[in-house]
Design an enzyme around this catalytic site. Structure first.
Site, short mmCIF file in Angstrom:
data_model
loop_
_atom_site.label_atom_id
_atom_site.label_comp_id
_atom_site.label_asym_id
_atom_site.label_seq_id
_atom_site.Cartn_x
_atom_site.Cartn_y
_atom_site.Cartn_z
N SER A 182 0.82 -1.13 0.04
CA SER A 182 0.01 0.03 -0.10
C SER A 182 0.80 1.16 -0.07
O SER A 182 2.36 1.07 0.42
CB SER A 182 -0.76 0.18 1.29
OG SER A 182 -1.24 1.37 1.70
N TYR A 187 -2.27 -0.55 10.35
CA TYR A 187 -2.01 -0.73 8.80
C TYR A 187 -1.13 -0.21 8.23
O TYR A 187 -0.40 -0.95 7.33
CB TYR A 187 -3.36 -0.19 8.23
CG TYR A 187 -3.74 -0.43 6.72
CD1 TYR A 187 -4.04 -1.56 6.24
CD2 TYR A 187 -3.53 0.57 5.76
CE1 TYR A 187 -4.30 -1.91 5.02
CE2 TYR A 187 -3.79 0.29 4.49
CZ TYR A 187 -4.14 -1.19 4.21
OH TYR A 187 -4.40 -1.27 2.74
#
Ligand code: NAD
Length: 273
Positions: A153, A166
């Site tokens: 990501s 995350y």
């Protein structure tokens, strides 16, 4: 010079989290390009819908129940895939995500985030990538070839505000991508490659509440920031991730291992000024 081939037809692709928004799109496209697709998900019924859709369009797919955090469950899934297709060419580690309780907000200060929420996000993304690679990677090691594509990501390159676990977990996935690429090449076969894609911002369930105001349907201030920081000034579409995955999974990338490929509308290239 050998032939440059993006052909993945006939290859067996295992997609974890294959019933999700991004990975169902990926499964469908991989099948359109001729891959045999095992759609793995915690929710078998949803995976079955994806597989049924592929088969209805003339493709080859099966749905397999699999919890990426449970070794026995992954091994059982692997057996089902091997019984059906006999080998594994491509593993896409797609299961992952974030949750509200592990995200700072007005209601959830950093100081109060529960350990359970932090671990849940770390485990799902990081261990949920490592553990299927142990099981399906073993098949690749026995075969002497194969290719793993992880999902990192933008949060891995520079952490995003609010999403603490995350960001850490995706950084760990990028790190693991390099580690695993080296381990396979050095210890097993230089025909087993491990890479990742790093999607920019796509509007999906995991981030909708952060980017769109549920009352007005307008962009939140964070949503405005994301669009500003994305030079293309729009969100990505799930299908826009597929080209990168096919490239990494095909012979065209035969000398590519250990990379994290941004697919991000320029997000990573732009400092914001
Ligand atoms: P999603 O929530 O739609 O899909 C995730 C899928 O994983 C679901 O079908 C879920 O059932 C499955 N899953 C959850 N826990 C599981 C487990 N323990 N075992 C097996 N399956 C499990 O998510 P998405 O938005 O499609 O994201 C897919 C991947 O892409 C994730 O790794 C996510 O972090 C990453 N990603 C998303 C974005 C984005 O903008 N949405 C950006 C970058 C990266």
């Amino acid at each position: 010079m050998g032939k440059v081939s993006f052909d993945i037809s006939g290859k067996v692709a295992v997609v974890t989290g294959g019933a999700g928004i991004l990975c169902s799109a990926m499964s469908i496209k991989l099948a359109e390009f001729g891959a045999k697709v095992a759609v793995l998900d915690l929710f078998k019924d949803k995976a079955q819908e994806v597989a049924d859709g592929i088969v209805a369009n003339g493709g080859d797919a099966i749905a397999v129940e699999c919890n990426v955090l449970n070794k026995e469950s992954i091994e059982k899934a692997c057996k089902e895939v091997m019984d059906k297709y006999g080998r594994v060419d491509i593993l896409i580690n797609g299961a992952g995500g974030n949750k509200k309780e592990a995200t700072t907000s007005e209601d959830m200060k950093f100081f109060d985030i529960p350990k359970d929420a932090l671990s849940w996000v770390l485990e799902l993304n990081f261990l949920g990538t490592v553990m299927p690679t142990q099981v399906f990677g073993k098949v690749m090691a026995d075969q002497g070839d194969g290719c793993v594509v992880n999902i990192s990501s933008m949060a891995a390159f520079t952490p995003l505000t609010k999403t603490i676990s995350y960001s850490a977990a995706k950084a760990a996935i990028s790190n693991f991508t390099q580690w695993m690429a080296v381990h396979f090449a050095k210890e097993y076969s230089n025909k087993i490659r491990v890479n990742a894609i790093a999607p920019g911002f796509l509007l999906t369930q995991q981030n909708y509440y952060l980017l769109i105001d549920k009352d007005t349907g307008e962009a939140t201030p964070r949503g405005e920031d994301v669009l500003f920081k994305t030079p293309m000034n729009r969100y990505g579409e799930p299908d826009e991730l597929v080209g990168g995955v096919i490239y990494l999974a095909s012979e065209a990338a035969s000398f590519v291992t250990g990379i994290v490929l941004p697919i991000d509308g320029g997000f990573l290239a732009f400092a914001g000024v």
